[in-house]
Design a protein around this motif. Structure first.
Motif, PDB file in Angstrom:
ATOM      1  N   SER A  61       0.804  -1.290   0.011  1.00 51.40           N
ATOM      2  CA  SER A  61      -0.004  -0.005  -0.066  1.00 51.40           C
ATOM      3  C   SER A  61       1.043   1.097  -0.170  1.00 51.40           C
ATOM      4  O   SER A  61       1.815   1.258   0.649  1.00 51.40           O
ATOM      5  CB  SER A  61      -0.746  -0.041   1.159  1.00 51.40           C
ATOM      6  OG  SER A  61      -1.565   1.200   1.501  1.00 51.40           O
ATOM      7  N   THR A  62       0.519   2.272  -0.715  1.00 51.13           N
ATOM      8  CA  THR A  62       0.966   3.454  -0.628  1.00 51.13           C
ATOM      9  C   THR A  62       1.007   4.435   0.722  1.00 51.13           C
ATOM     10  O   THR A  62       1.620   5.236   1.194  1.00 51.13           O
ATOM     11  CB  THR A  62       0.429   4.441  -1.756  1.00 51.13           C
ATOM     12  OG1 THR A  62      -0.802   4.734  -1.420  1.00 51.13           O
ATOM     13  CG2 THR A  62       0.836   4.146  -3.067  1.00 51.13           C
ATOM     14  N   THR A  67      -2.093  -6.351  -2.178  1.00 53.05           N
ATOM     15  CA  THR A  67      -2.252  -6.592  -0.763  1.00 53.05           C
ATOM     16  C   THR A  67      -2.202  -5.142  -0.116  1.00 53.05           C
ATOM     17  O   THR A  67      -1.165  -4.528  -0.213  1.00 53.05           O
ATOM     18  CB  THR A  67      -1.252  -7.530  -0.074  1.00 53.05           C
ATOM     19  OG1 THR A  67      -1.676  -8.778  -0.786  1.00 53.05           O
ATOM     20  CG2 THR A  67      -1.476  -7.661   1.508  1.00 53.05           C
ATOM     21  N   VAL A  68      -3.100  -4.745   0.743  1.00 51.34           N
ATOM     22  CA  VAL A  68      -3.345  -3.480   1.416  1.00 51.34           C
ATOM     23  C   VAL A  68      -3.295  -3.655   2.765  1.00 51.34           C
ATOM     24  O   VAL A  68      -4.557  -4.232   3.340  1.00 51.34           O
ATOM     25  CB  VAL A  68      -4.361  -2.471   0.718  1.00 51.34           C
ATOM     26  CG1 VAL A  68      -4.166  -1.277   1.359  1.00 51.34           C
ATOM     27  CG2 VAL A  68      -4.122  -2.498  -0.824  1.00 51.34           C
ATOM     28  N   ARG A  99      -6.970  -7.396  -1.950  1.00 49.18           N
ATOM     29  CA  ARG A  99      -8.098  -6.683  -2.641  1.00 49.18           C
ATOM     30  C   ARG A  99      -7.705  -7.062  -3.952  1.00 49.18           C
ATOM     31  O   ARG A  99      -6.598  -7.278  -4.756  1.00 49.18           O
ATOM     32  CB  ARG A  99      -7.978  -5.269  -2.492  1.00 49.18           C
ATOM     33  CG  ARG A  99      -8.030  -4.814  -0.712  1.00 49.18           C
ATOM     34  CD  ARG A  99      -9.413  -5.042  -0.328  1.00 49.18           C
ATOM     35  NE  ARG A  99     -10.425  -4.343  -0.918  1.00 49.18           N
ATOM     36  CZ  ARG A  99     -10.802  -3.167  -0.766  1.00 49.18           C
ATOM     37  NH1 ARG A  99     -10.086  -2.365   0.172  1.00 49.18           N
ATOM     38  NH2 ARG A  99     -11.920  -2.593  -1.307  1.00 49.18           N
ATOM     39  N   ALA A 103      -6.521   4.041   0.247  1.00 48.24           N
ATOM     40  CA  ALA A 103      -5.194   3.438   0.404  1.00 48.24           C
ATOM     41  C   ALA A 103      -5.421   2.182  -0.707  1.00 48.24           C
ATOM     42  O   ALA A 103      -4.308   2.055  -1.233  1.00 48.24           O
ATOM     43  CB  ALA A 103      -5.188   2.832   1.648  1.00 48.24           C
ATOM     44  N   PHE A 104      -6.327   1.585  -0.686  1.00 45.17           N
ATOM     45  CA  PHE A 104      -6.746   0.444  -1.751  1.00 45.17           C
ATOM     46  C   PHE A 104      -6.458   0.852  -3.066  1.00 45.17           C
ATOM     47  O   PHE A 104      -5.498   0.402  -4.013  1.00 45.17           O
ATOM     48  CB  PHE A 104      -7.812  -0.274  -1.485  1.00 45.17           C
ATOM     49  CG  PHE A 104      -8.138  -1.365  -2.745  1.00 45.17           C
ATOM     50  CD1 PHE A 104      -7.253  -2.174  -3.306  1.00 45.17           C
ATOM     51  CD2 PHE A 104      -9.431  -1.249  -3.209  1.00 45.17           C
ATOM     52  CE1 PHE A 104      -7.712  -2.778  -4.313  1.00 45.17           C
ATOM     53  CE2 PHE A 104     -10.004  -2.034  -4.388  1.00 45.17           C
ATOM     54  CZ  PHE A 104      -8.973  -2.685  -4.929  1.00 45.17           C
ATOM     55  N   ALA A 106      -2.771   1.978  -3.662  1.00 43.15           N
ATOM     56  CA  ALA A 106      -2.073   1.146  -4.057  1.00 43.15           C
ATOM     57  C   ALA A 106      -2.019   0.327  -5.483  1.00 43.15           C
ATOM     58  O   ALA A 106      -1.133  -0.185  -6.006  1.00 43.15           O
ATOM     59  CB  ALA A 106      -2.184  -0.199  -2.989  1.00 43.15           C
ATOM     60  N   THR A 107      -3.539   0.261  -5.896  1.00 44.73           N
ATOM     61  CA  THR A 107      -3.823  -0.379  -7.296  1.00 44.73           C
ATOM     62  C   THR A 107      -3.097   0.501  -8.291  1.00 44.73           C
ATOM     63  O   THR A 107      -2.373  -0.296  -9.224  1.00 44.73           O
ATOM     64  CB  THR A 107      -5.207  -0.436  -7.409  1.00 44.73           C
ATOM     65  OG1 THR A 107      -5.892  -1.225  -6.485  1.00 44.73           O
ATOM     66  CG2 THR A 107      -5.593  -0.782  -8.736  1.00 44.73           C
TER      67      THR A 107
END
Length: 339
Positions: free
Chosen positions: A33-34, A66-67, A72, A150-151, A154-155
């Motif tokens: 995740s970022t 993965t977050v 996810r 966040a998801f 991260a994507t």
């Protein structure tokens, strides 16, 4: 009254059934995740591609990230004719409540637009078919405190690690609950050059967003996210196991706020038939645009015909006076992120 009560019961029952169904889980792709859950991700450089990141096939593929320790899922569309010799745009399309990435990929025509104009499209899956956009909306993700910002961030990072995504041309579009998440992405990140919202609204806190280009499409007869800001037919005050509280206020007032943030000039209004477009130019090449469709309900204009499930839920057939995907991409294509 009996008919109204029966319709409300049918909607609630269908909501409970559909929102309890998890999206199909695709093959695993690990990525960090970022930002950890509960924090505000910001625009950072994409991670360096690593040997553990699977290659991206042409066409539509299922992927995951993965977050915060949770896997996810999302779908990614790569047009067969898209050249990767130079950085390319990416559109993240966020489904509405009860939908998922596959449904959004089928319903809104983004793959065809990507083929014609040359860009990537990601279709993230909300947990239990909805997105957390405030403390009391919407559904289980809001109840459980899921960090969907966040998801999505991260994507974008995972896709950027696997393909040459242009960081100045990353965009988010969303339908209804997905449009609400697009607003949160504008509030809490600097990843996106512009957002496109259909039948959504801004919920929750947004104290100091960066100036961003916004295009918002809304029907005046929407009774789920009403144009005038009153509670919609699915609003339950944010209580119970499926909290839904939509209290963003009138859509024109929200658009005025974004224009103030971006220091826009007074808007110019053009009306053609039932479609009214209010467009404001802003410093730095930004624009904030509101497209209103008189008499249109809660739907994606120009989208695919309704399914039986959508009819059961009492959702509205797509308006034909506007092709929302074409309008949003045309807007995105002229609004790269300014340095």
């Amino acid at each position: 009254m009996l008919r109204s009560a029966s319709a409300a019961l049918a909607i609630t029952s269908a909501l409970a059934v559909l929102i309890g169904c998890d999206a199909v889980r695709p093959a695993r792709e690990q990525a960090g995740s970022t930002a950890p859950p509960g924090t505000a991700p910001t625009g950072t450089a994409a991670p360096t591609p690593g040997p553990g990141i699977p290659a991206v096939a042409v066409g539509s593929s299922a992927r995951s990230v993965t977050v915060g320790g949770r896997e996810r899922t999302y779908r990614l569309y790569r047009p067969a004719t898209l050249s990767l010799s130079a950085p390319v745009p990416l559109v993240v399309m966020l489904h509405g409540a009860l939908g998922n990435g596959r449904q959004a990929e089928t319903a809104y025509g983004w793959n065809s637009a990507a083929d014609r104009y040359g860009f990537l499209v990601a279709y993230p899956d909300g947990l239990r078919r909805s997105w957390a956009v405030s403390s009391d909306c919407c559904g289980p993700p809001a109840r459980d405190g899921i960090d969907d910002v966040a998801f999505v961030s991260a994507t974008v990072a995972a896709i950027s690690a696997a393909l040459p995504v242009d960081p100045a041309r990353v965009y988010a579009a969303g339908m209804s609950n997905g449009g609400m998440l697009a607003y949160q992405l504008a509030c809490r990140t600097t990843v996106f050059a512009a957002i496109g919202v259909v039948a959504g609204t801004l919920l929750g806190q947004c104290p100091s967003p960066a100036p961003i280009s916004v295009i918002h499409v809304h029907g005046t007869a929407d009774d789920v996210v009403p144009y005038d800001g009153r509670p919609g037919k699915l609003d339950n005050g944010g209580t119970g196991p499926l909290p839904v509280k939509i209290d963003g206020g009138p859509v024109p007032d929200q658009i005025d706020r974004w224009r103030e943030i971006a220091r826009c000039a007074a808007p110019k209004v053009r009306t053609v038939g039932p479609v009214s477009t209010s467009a404001a130019r802003c410093p730095g090449g930004r624009d904030v645009e509101l497209i209103t469709i008189a008499g249109a309900g809660h739907q994606w204009p120009g989208g695919a015909p309704q399914t039986a499930a959508e009819r059961l839920l009492g959702l509205d057939p797509p308006a034909t006076a506007l092709a929302a995907t074409e309008s949003i991409w045309r807007f995105f294509s002229t609004h790269a992120r300014q340095s």
